[in-house]
Design an enzyme around this catalytic site. Sequence first.
Site, short mmCIF file in Angstrom:
data_model
loop_
_atom_site.label_atom_id
_atom_site.label_comp_id
_atom_site.label_asym_id
_atom_site.label_seq_id
_atom_site.Cartn_x
_atom_site.Cartn_y
_atom_site.Cartn_z
N GLY A 197 3.00 -30.74 -13.54
CA GLY A 197 4.07 -30.53 -14.49
C GLY A 197 3.94 -29.41 -15.49
O GLY A 197 4.62 -29.45 -16.50
N SER A 198 3.09 -28.42 -15.33
CA SER A 198 2.94 -27.40 -16.35
C SER A 198 4.06 -26.36 -16.26
O SER A 198 4.53 -26.03 -15.18
CB SER A 198 1.59 -26.70 -16.20
#
Length: 722
Positions: A197-198
């Site tokens: 999820g970055s």
Amino acid sequence: MNDRIDIFRDEIGVPHARARNVHDAFFAQGYIHAQDRLWQMDSDRRRASGRLAEVLGPRALRMDIFCRRMGLESTSRVDYHAYDKATREVLDAYAAGVNRYLETTDELPVEFAICGVEPAPWEAWQCGAVMKVRHVLMGNYDRKLWRKQLFDTLGADGAVAFGSVDGREDTLIIPVGGVRRWNADPSALATAGTPDGSNNWAVHGSRTLSGMPLVAGDPHRTLEVPNVYYQNHIACPEFDAIGISMPGVPGMFHFGHNEHVAWCVTHAMADNQDLFVERFTPDGRYEFRGQTREGEHRVERVDVRDGSPVDVDITVTHHGPVIFGDPKSGSAITLRWTGTDHPNTTLRSLLPMLCATSVDELEEAMRSWIDPCNNLVSADRSGAISYLHRGRVPLRNRANGWMPVPGWTGEHEWNGDVPFEELPRLRNPDAGYIVTANNAVRQGEDPYLGMDYAPRYRAERVLERLRPLKRASSKDMASIHADRVSLASARFRDAVRRVIDWDGAMDPDSAGAAVYAVLREQLAIELCEGDLLRQVVENPYVEDPLPTPAQTRVRVALPRLIDTDDRRLIEGRSWSEAIDDAMPNALAWLKATLGDNERLWRWDHIHTTRLAHPVARAYPEHAKALNPPAVGCGGDADTVNCASWESGLGIYHGSVARYVFDLGDWERSGWVIPLGTSGDPRSPHFSDQATKWSRVELFPMTYSWERIEAGAESRQTLEPSR
């Protein structure tokens, strides 16, 4: 400047340390890391050496065994001696600062007393070990293992039924917003995803209010107590750098800025871990190209608190250590990883990064970087914005990317690395911005970098938010952090709207978001209970230290399976029918959990942090004192405000930091982490950032020394050692 080191702490406890030379700056950083996060640092070095079960008991045993087999301690000792003199001096100064704190503190963190242990002096090589243990599980071996599990359990036809990449579309980093459509390939199993999820992005000054670049983003990892990252500021005549570091490792190697340059990363999802199926002879040798070779064999004992010691058989071939299976059975799987394959020079980048005066100098400092592979986004005060795919990616047969490959044939060997000059780059694109979100890097596949990229949804939303901005500000960047529009939810939206009106945003107070999330979870549960996947669910690889549940992989894969209309998992039904069939169970769960009135079904009432201190898990009688309060949040795995789960709906994986760097005025920059600067549950700064974090708000990132001194909550001086 005099000989002393001055340390000022601001309103949220962030230390700002000013020293007279490079040695003293890193001495100060070691000291403040230990001052706030000593237990965390000690735990990480124990974990890297396979000695955490000594204090936390059997629950730490699987990871201890994995780290012993990987040789994280022994390879880190070798790395230290392979560093250049300047890097060793940085690590030595940092270790001296840690040890100064150990020598002078009157009170150790409470966890040491609970566990009945005391910290040993810090050794410089342990910085590299902490770096490795924090990244070894971020590789892609687990995806290859999962695909092998599908083949072994279901056979080729059953595995293909889980979906192929045929028709999958990825949003690209290069060119900005480009699209890659994957063509049919019968051997190309779709990635059964995990919740990565970055996000990060940079905006050129031609599109900002100040005329100078903006850089922003948020890394995502497993949420921990204390947080994996630490806010700090260290300065000396050679550099003045503020950013987010990792306790146990000097520098600010992922996120930060100095006077000239700002930088940040996301996980590049590169393929830098291979699994090899090895054939072993009864006498313990292994086959390679028609001959047998002698591997390395040893036995190490792992002590276990409240349990019997465990002897670990360790076998290493030229591909790497046996991680899965038993050589005595005739075959086993080895893991080859760039982080341990050769002396790891990554930490050589630490000092040059902090001293960089341009994006050119920053990127040149990455020449020695090996792992992790990252999407490095940067900007400098000359106005440049830049992208570099940093890290070592081996050159080899692309078949290695799918599953474990035969180790005995010699057809899958590594043949050097992708040359540094050939790593993907982008500078000042015409679009006026750069965006990465674990998405696919580029259109072409030569040289091969990877295939297990995150779905396109987050990257697409950041692009949608940036396109209309002509005079962007740091506030605009912070608002993108909070974007909760779920593009993936479109496949479920009609079903949700038959229950309650919903606009597709995963807002904290949204009932529709709650219905959608529970519905998708229930559908994944039902598919995992079906005939096709039940065997896979029931037969995991027991040696995997941090397995991703099959249910999570299926939930993440659902939008792609629906998009490609692959119906083989749903046994003849349409996807609309499968979704409708799952709705009654979803509504029953919601009513049992939140009551009968659907208007009161808030997403943040079930989507909450459930953070547990590792010591509290081993010593539950101390849970109340060690665990921080829960907070509810919006977002999910597919939104920019990313917060995902593995079992239940509590947040397991989320933003471990948020930041905005404003190169027009560093004082307009901001940041936040999930808990607080301190790792001490008794400190006022243990979890004082949690509320703002849950609301996706930022604290000021004060950089001016005049403002730092004027607003300091406390001041401390240190006399450096020589």
